[in-house]
Design a protein around this motif. Sequence first.
Motif, short mmCIF file in Angstrom:
data_model
loop_
_atom_site.label_atom_id
_atom_site.label_comp_id
_atom_site.label_asym_id
_atom_site.label_seq_id
_atom_site.Cartn_x
_atom_site.Cartn_y
_atom_site.Cartn_z
N TYR A 19 10.08 11.37 -3.29
CA TYR A 19 10.35 10.65 -2.31
C TYR A 19 9.64 9.58 -1.90
O TYR A 19 10.97 9.20 -1.11
N TYR A 20 9.05 9.08 -2.39
CA TYR A 20 8.57 7.88 -2.65
C TYR A 20 10.15 6.66 -3.66
O TYR A 20 9.87 5.56 -3.20
N TYR A 21 10.60 7.30 -4.26
CA TYR A 21 11.85 6.74 -5.27
C TYR A 21 12.72 6.58 -4.16
O TYR A 21 13.17 5.21 -4.21
N THR A 57 3.64 11.61 1.65
CA THR A 57 2.11 11.74 1.63
C THR A 57 1.68 13.41 2.45
O THR A 57 0.80 13.79 2.01
N GLU A 58 2.97 14.04 2.49
CA GLU A 58 2.44 15.36 3.28
C GLU A 58 2.36 16.20 2.30
O GLU A 58 1.37 16.54 1.98
N LEU A 59 2.93 16.03 0.79
CA LEU A 59 2.89 16.28 -0.76
C LEU A 59 1.57 15.90 -1.04
O LEU A 59 0.99 16.39 -2.05
N ASP A 60 1.14 14.54 -0.74
CA ASP A 60 -0.14 13.88 -1.58
C ASP A 60 -0.79 13.45 -0.34
O ASP A 60 -0.32 12.08 -0.31
N SER A 61 -1.73 13.55 0.40
CA SER A 61 -2.03 12.60 1.31
C SER A 61 -3.06 11.22 0.44
O SER A 61 -3.65 10.62 1.37
N THR A 62 -2.92 11.21 -0.51
CA THR A 62 -3.22 10.07 -1.04
C THR A 62 -2.87 9.36 -1.90
O THR A 62 -2.99 8.39 -2.24
#
Length: 343
Positions: A116-118, A154-159
Amino acid sequence: MLVTGPLVRFSVLFILFSLTINAQIHPVAEADSLLRIGLDFMQNAQYDSASATFNMLKEKYPDIPLGEIYLAGLPIIKLSALKKYNIPDSLMDNLEALQDNLEDSLDLHEEDPWYYYYAGLVTNFKVYLHSLNGDYISSFFDGLGAVDYFVRCTELDSTFYDARVMTGSSMIYKGLFTKNIDWLPFVDNEAPEGEKILKEVLPYNPYSYSYAINTLAWLNIKRGDYDAAIKMLKKLFVKYPGNRTYRWTLGAAYTGKEPLKAITVFKDLLKEYLRTNDLNNVITVELKHKIAQRYFDVGEIGLALKYCNDILELKLNDFEKDILDDRLNRVADLKDELLELNN
Protein backbone atom coordinates in the motif's frame (compact mmCIF):
# COMPACT_ATOMS: atom_id res chain seq x y z
CA MET A 1 9.41 26.98 -4.06
CA LEU A 2 7.91 24.47 -6.41
CA VAL A 3 5.28 25.56 -9.07
CA THR A 4 2.02 24.06 -7.87
CA GLY A 5 -1.60 24.98 -7.95
CA PRO A 6 -4.03 26.12 -5.29
CA LEU A 7 -5.49 22.64 -4.90
CA VAL A 8 -2.42 20.70 -3.91
CA ARG A 9 1.25 20.92 -3.07
CA PHE A 10 2.52 17.38 -2.88
CA SER A 11 6.26 17.67 -3.36
CA VAL A 12 7.52 14.13 -3.23
CA LEU A 13 10.91 14.85 -1.71
CA PHE A 14 12.53 12.68 0.92
CA ILE A 15 15.45 12.65 3.36
CA LEU A 16 17.21 10.51 5.90
CA PHE A 17 18.58 11.81 9.16
CA SER A 18 20.29 9.82 11.91
CA LEU A 19 18.41 6.59 12.57
CA THR A 20 17.02 5.50 15.88
CA ILE A 21 16.07 2.00 16.91
CA ASN A 22 12.44 2.86 16.10
CA ALA A 23 13.11 4.46 12.72
CA GLN A 24 11.32 3.45 9.54
CA ILE A 25 13.29 0.49 8.16
CA HIS A 26 12.56 -1.70 5.16
CA PRO A 27 12.63 -5.38 6.16
CA VAL A 28 15.39 -6.04 3.60
CA ALA A 29 18.36 -4.28 5.17
CA GLU A 30 20.45 -3.72 2.03
CA ALA A 31 17.43 -2.45 0.12
CA ASP A 32 16.76 -0.02 2.95
CA SER A 33 20.38 1.18 2.80
CA LEU A 34 20.33 1.68 -0.98
CA LEU A 35 17.03 3.55 -0.74
CA ARG A 36 18.38 5.92 1.88
CA ILE A 37 21.58 6.55 -0.08
CA GLY A 38 19.58 7.29 -3.23
CA LEU A 39 17.23 9.63 -1.38
CA ASP A 40 20.23 11.38 0.12
CA PHE A 41 21.68 12.01 -3.34
CA MET A 42 18.29 13.19 -4.61
CA GLN A 43 17.93 15.69 -1.80
CA ASN A 44 21.27 17.26 -2.64
CA ALA A 45 20.38 17.49 -6.35
CA GLN A 46 22.97 14.84 -7.26
CA TYR A 47 20.59 13.30 -9.74
CA ASP A 48 23.03 11.10 -11.66
CA SER A 49 24.23 9.48 -8.44
CA ALA A 50 20.65 9.08 -7.25
CA SER A 51 19.69 7.41 -10.54
CA ALA A 52 22.63 5.01 -10.35
CA THR A 53 21.71 4.06 -6.78
CA PHE A 54 18.02 3.52 -7.54
CA ASN A 55 19.00 1.46 -10.58
CA MET A 56 21.21 -0.71 -8.37
CA LEU A 57 18.29 -1.14 -5.99
CA LYS A 58 16.07 -2.19 -8.90
CA GLU A 59 18.60 -4.67 -10.29
CA LYS A 60 19.54 -6.28 -6.97
CA TYR A 61 15.97 -6.46 -5.67
CA PRO A 62 13.60 -6.70 -8.65
CA ASP A 63 10.78 -7.91 -6.40
CA ILE A 64 10.97 -4.69 -4.34
CA PRO A 65 9.48 -1.91 -6.51
CA LEU A 66 11.14 1.00 -4.70
CA GLY A 67 14.01 1.29 -7.19
CA GLU A 68 11.65 1.31 -10.13
CA ILE A 69 9.33 3.81 -8.43
CA TYR A 70 12.10 6.31 -7.78
CA LEU A 71 13.60 5.86 -11.22
CA ALA A 72 10.17 6.86 -12.58
CA GLY A 73 9.84 9.76 -10.14
CA LEU A 74 13.36 11.17 -10.26
CA PRO A 75 12.96 12.93 -13.66
CA ILE A 76 9.84 14.63 -12.29
CA ILE A 77 11.76 15.91 -9.28
CA LYS A 78 14.56 17.17 -11.53
CA LEU A 79 12.22 18.89 -14.01
CA SER A 80 10.45 20.64 -11.16
CA ALA A 81 13.69 21.74 -9.50
CA LEU A 82 14.83 23.27 -12.80
CA LYS A 83 11.41 24.81 -13.57
CA LYS A 84 11.12 22.93 -16.85
CA TYR A 85 7.49 22.35 -17.76
CA ASN A 86 7.72 20.92 -21.27
CA ILE A 87 7.05 17.48 -19.82
CA PRO A 88 7.19 14.32 -21.98
CA ASP A 89 4.12 12.06 -21.95
CA SER A 90 6.36 9.08 -21.20
CA LEU A 91 6.69 10.17 -17.55
CA MET A 92 2.98 9.72 -16.86
CA ASP A 93 2.93 6.55 -18.97
CA ASN A 94 5.62 5.04 -16.74
CA LEU A 95 3.69 5.93 -13.58
CA GLU A 96 0.44 4.55 -14.97
CA ALA A 97 2.16 1.26 -15.84
CA LEU A 98 3.69 1.06 -12.37
CA GLN A 99 0.33 1.75 -10.75
CA ASP A 100 -1.35 -0.99 -12.80
CA ASN A 101 1.33 -3.50 -11.75
CA LEU A 102 1.05 -2.53 -8.09
CA GLU A 103 -2.73 -2.82 -8.09
CA ASP A 104 -2.32 -6.36 -9.43
CA SER A 105 0.27 -7.05 -6.72
CA LEU A 106 -2.10 -5.79 -4.02
CA ASP A 107 -4.44 -8.66 -4.85
CA LEU A 108 -1.64 -11.01 -3.75
CA HIS A 109 -0.40 -8.92 -0.81
CA GLU A 110 -3.60 -7.59 0.75
CA GLU A 111 -2.19 -7.70 4.28
CA ASP A 112 1.27 -6.32 3.50
CA PRO A 113 1.49 -2.59 4.43
CA TRP A 114 4.51 -2.07 2.20
CA TYR A 115 2.51 -2.68 -0.98
CA TYR A 116 0.00 0.00 0.00
CA TYR A 117 2.96 2.29 0.68
CA TYR A 118 4.42 1.54 -2.77
CA ALA A 119 1.06 2.28 -4.41
CA GLY A 120 0.79 5.52 -2.44
CA LEU A 121 4.24 6.65 -3.58
CA VAL A 122 3.41 6.09 -7.24
CA THR A 123 0.12 7.93 -6.87
CA ASN A 124 1.92 10.81 -5.13
CA PHE A 125 4.29 11.13 -8.07
CA LYS A 126 1.21 11.30 -10.33
CA VAL A 127 -0.13 14.10 -8.11
CA TYR A 128 3.13 15.97 -8.51
CA LEU A 129 3.22 15.50 -12.27
CA HIS A 130 -0.41 16.63 -12.67
CA SER A 131 0.45 19.80 -10.73
CA LEU A 132 3.44 20.53 -12.95
CA ASN A 133 1.18 20.11 -15.98
CA GLY A 134 -1.35 22.52 -14.47
CA ASP A 135 -4.01 19.81 -14.13
CA TYR A 136 -5.01 20.64 -10.56
CA ILE A 137 -8.30 18.74 -10.61
CA SER A 138 -6.58 15.44 -11.41
CA SER A 139 -3.88 16.36 -8.91
CA PHE A 140 -6.44 16.88 -6.16
CA PHE A 141 -8.34 13.65 -6.73
CA ASP A 142 -5.20 11.55 -7.17
CA GLY A 143 -4.05 13.11 -3.91
CA LEU A 144 -7.13 11.70 -2.20
CA GLY A 145 -6.33 8.31 -3.71
CA ALA A 146 -2.77 8.44 -2.40
CA VAL A 147 -4.04 9.21 1.09
CA ASP A 148 -6.33 6.17 0.92
CA TYR A 149 -3.30 3.95 0.26
CA PHE A 150 -1.30 5.49 3.11
CA VAL A 151 -4.22 5.24 5.53
CA ARG A 152 -4.65 1.54 4.70
CA CYS A 153 -0.91 1.10 5.24
CA THR A 154 -1.13 2.53 8.75
CA GLU A 155 -4.25 0.50 9.51
CA LEU A 156 -2.15 -2.60 8.91
CA ASP A 157 0.87 -1.22 10.77
CA SER A 158 0.41 1.75 13.10
CA THR A 159 4.20 2.18 13.33
CA PHE A 160 4.57 2.79 9.58
CA TYR A 161 5.71 6.35 10.21
CA ASP A 162 6.46 7.30 6.62
CA ALA A 163 2.87 6.62 5.57
CA ARG A 164 1.70 8.74 8.50
CA VAL A 165 3.96 11.59 7.29
CA MET A 166 2.31 11.43 3.87
CA THR A 167 -1.16 11.40 5.38
CA GLY A 168 -0.44 14.29 7.75
CA SER A 169 1.26 16.38 5.06
CA SER A 170 -1.61 15.94 2.62
CA MET A 171 -4.04 17.04 5.34
CA ILE A 172 -2.02 20.21 5.84
CA TYR A 173 -1.70 21.08 2.15
CA LYS A 174 -5.35 20.29 1.49
CA GLY A 175 -6.36 22.51 4.40
CA LEU A 176 -4.10 25.37 3.35
CA PHE A 177 -4.88 25.43 -0.35
CA THR A 178 -8.57 24.51 -0.55
CA LYS A 179 -10.01 26.69 2.21
CA ASN A 180 -11.31 29.29 -0.26
CA ILE A 181 -12.71 26.86 -2.82
CA ASP A 182 -16.49 27.07 -2.41
CA TRP A 183 -17.26 24.41 -5.02
CA LEU A 184 -15.59 21.72 -2.89
CA PRO A 185 -18.02 21.68 0.05
CA PHE A 186 -16.79 18.29 1.27
CA VAL A 187 -13.28 19.56 1.97
CA ASP A 188 -12.65 20.32 5.64
CA ASN A 189 -9.63 22.09 7.06
CA GLU A 190 -7.60 19.15 8.33
CA ALA A 191 -4.37 21.13 8.76
CA PRO A 192 -4.45 21.06 12.60
CA GLU A 193 -4.84 17.27 12.63
CA GLY A 194 -2.10 16.95 9.99
CA GLU A 195 0.25 19.05 12.08
CA LYS A 196 -0.41 16.85 15.10
CA ILE A 197 0.40 13.71 13.11
CA LEU A 198 3.69 15.11 11.78
CA LYS A 199 4.88 16.22 15.20
CA GLU A 200 4.10 12.78 16.60
CA VAL A 201 6.11 10.88 13.97
CA LEU A 202 9.13 13.17 13.48
CA PRO A 203 11.07 11.66 16.43
CA TYR A 204 11.08 8.33 14.55
CA ASN A 205 13.03 9.78 11.59
CA PRO A 206 10.94 8.42 8.69
CA TYR A 207 12.29 8.41 5.13
CA SER A 208 10.38 11.62 4.44
CA TYR A 209 11.62 13.53 7.49
CA SER A 210 12.53 16.62 5.48
CA TYR A 211 9.30 16.50 3.52
CA ALA A 212 7.53 16.76 6.88
CA ILE A 213 9.78 19.63 7.99
CA ASN A 214 9.19 21.55 4.77
CA THR A 215 5.44 20.99 5.13
CA LEU A 216 5.46 22.30 8.70
CA ALA A 217 7.57 25.27 7.57
CA TRP A 218 4.91 26.20 4.99
CA LEU A 219 2.21 25.84 7.60
CA ASN A 220 4.10 28.24 9.86
CA ILE A 221 4.63 30.68 7.00
CA LYS A 222 0.93 30.68 6.18
CA ARG A 223 0.00 31.48 9.77
CA GLY A 224 2.74 34.10 10.19
CA ASP A 225 5.10 32.19 12.49
CA TYR A 226 8.17 33.02 10.40
CA ASP A 227 10.73 32.41 13.15
CA ALA A 228 9.58 28.80 13.56
CA ALA A 229 9.74 28.21 9.80
CA ILE A 230 13.23 29.69 9.50
CA LYS A 231 14.53 27.64 12.42
CA MET A 232 13.19 24.42 10.89
CA LEU A 233 14.62 25.09 7.45
CA LYS A 234 18.09 26.04 8.63
CA LYS A 235 18.44 22.60 10.21
CA LEU A 236 17.85 20.98 6.81
CA PHE A 237 20.63 22.98 5.14
CA VAL A 238 23.25 21.43 7.43
CA LYS A 239 22.81 18.07 5.72
CA TYR A 240 21.35 19.24 2.41
CA PRO A 241 23.11 22.42 1.30
CA GLY A 242 22.41 21.53 -2.33
CA ASN A 243 18.64 21.47 -1.95
CA ARG A 244 17.22 24.52 -3.70
CA THR A 245 13.59 23.80 -2.90
CA TYR A 246 14.16 24.52 0.77
CA ARG A 247 15.92 27.77 -0.13
CA TRP A 248 12.83 28.92 -2.01
CA THR A 249 10.83 28.11 1.13
CA LEU A 250 13.37 29.98 3.28
CA GLY A 251 12.99 33.03 1.02
CA ALA A 252 9.23 32.88 1.57
CA ALA A 253 9.77 32.71 5.33
CA TYR A 254 12.08 35.73 5.34
CA THR A 255 9.61 37.61 3.12
CA GLY A 256 7.24 37.96 6.05
CA LYS A 257 9.92 38.87 8.59
CA GLU A 258 13.06 40.35 7.05
CA PRO A 259 12.60 41.29 3.38
CA LEU A 260 16.28 42.18 2.92
CA LYS A 261 17.28 38.68 3.96
CA ALA A 262 14.71 37.29 1.52
CA ILE A 263 16.39 39.34 -1.21
CA THR A 264 19.74 37.78 -0.30
CA VAL A 265 18.26 34.27 -0.48
CA PHE A 266 16.71 34.91 -3.90
CA LYS A 267 19.87 36.54 -5.28
CA ASP A 268 21.96 33.61 -4.04
CA LEU A 269 19.59 31.24 -5.81
CA LEU A 270 20.04 33.17 -9.05
CA LYS A 271 23.81 32.87 -8.70
CA GLU A 272 23.57 29.15 -7.91
CA TYR A 273 21.42 28.40 -10.97
CA LEU A 274 23.84 30.43 -13.09
CA ARG A 275 26.87 28.63 -11.65
CA THR A 276 25.45 25.22 -12.55
CA ASN A 277 24.21 26.34 -15.99
CA ASP A 278 20.62 25.70 -14.91
CA LEU A 279 19.35 29.29 -15.12
CA ASN A 280 16.48 29.70 -17.55
CA ASN A 281 13.89 32.39 -18.25
CA VAL A 282 11.22 30.87 -16.01
CA ILE A 283 13.56 30.78 -13.00
CA THR A 284 14.87 34.26 -13.83
CA VAL A 285 11.39 35.80 -13.99
CA GLU A 286 10.17 34.13 -10.80
CA LEU A 287 13.20 35.06 -8.72
CA LYS A 288 13.57 38.61 -10.07
CA HIS A 289 9.89 39.25 -9.46
CA LYS A 290 10.28 38.17 -5.85
CA ILE A 291 13.33 40.42 -5.51
CA ALA A 292 11.42 43.37 -7.01
CA GLN A 293 8.55 42.80 -4.58
CA ARG A 294 10.86 42.74 -1.59
CA TYR A 295 12.63 45.92 -2.70
CA PHE A 296 9.18 47.50 -2.97
CA ASP A 297 8.44 46.34 0.60
CA VAL A 298 11.50 48.16 1.95
CA GLY A 299 10.93 51.31 -0.08
CA GLU A 300 13.75 50.83 -2.61
CA ILE A 301 11.64 52.04 -5.54
CA GLY A 302 14.52 52.42 -8.00
CA LEU A 303 15.87 48.93 -7.43
CA ALA A 304 12.40 47.40 -7.59
CA LEU A 305 11.82 49.20 -10.89
CA LYS A 306 15.16 47.93 -12.25
CA TYR A 307 14.20 44.30 -11.61
CA CYS A 308 10.76 44.80 -13.17
CA ASN A 309 12.40 46.23 -16.27
CA ASP A 310 14.88 43.34 -16.40
CA ILE A 311 11.95 40.92 -16.49
CA LEU A 312 9.86 42.79 -19.04
CA GLU A 313 12.84 43.17 -21.40
CA LEU A 314 13.52 39.41 -21.55
CA LYS A 315 13.02 37.71 -24.91
CA LEU A 316 10.56 34.94 -24.07
CA ASN A 317 9.26 32.26 -26.38
CA ASP A 318 5.54 31.48 -26.62
CA PHE A 319 5.75 28.54 -24.23
CA GLU A 320 7.49 30.66 -21.59
CA LYS A 321 4.96 33.46 -22.04
CA ASP A 322 2.15 30.99 -21.49
CA ILE A 323 3.74 29.53 -18.35
CA LEU A 324 4.49 33.00 -16.95
CA ASP A 325 1.38 34.84 -18.16
CA ASP A 326 -0.09 35.63 -14.74
CA ARG A 327 3.25 36.54 -13.22
CA LEU A 328 4.16 38.82 -16.15
CA ASN A 329 0.87 40.67 -15.66
CA ARG A 330 1.69 41.13 -11.97
CA VAL A 331 5.16 42.41 -12.86
CA ALA A 332 3.62 44.95 -15.25
CA ASP A 333 1.16 46.04 -12.53
CA LEU A 334 4.00 46.42 -10.05
CA LYS A 335 5.98 48.49 -12.53
CA ASP A 336 3.00 50.83 -13.05
CA GLU A 337 2.66 51.28 -9.29
CA LEU A 338 6.37 51.96 -8.97
CA LEU A 339 6.30 54.56 -11.73
CA GLU A 340 3.47 56.36 -9.99
CA LEU A 341 5.43 56.42 -6.73
CA ASN A 342 8.54 57.58 -8.58
CA ASN A 343 6.83 60.64 -10.07
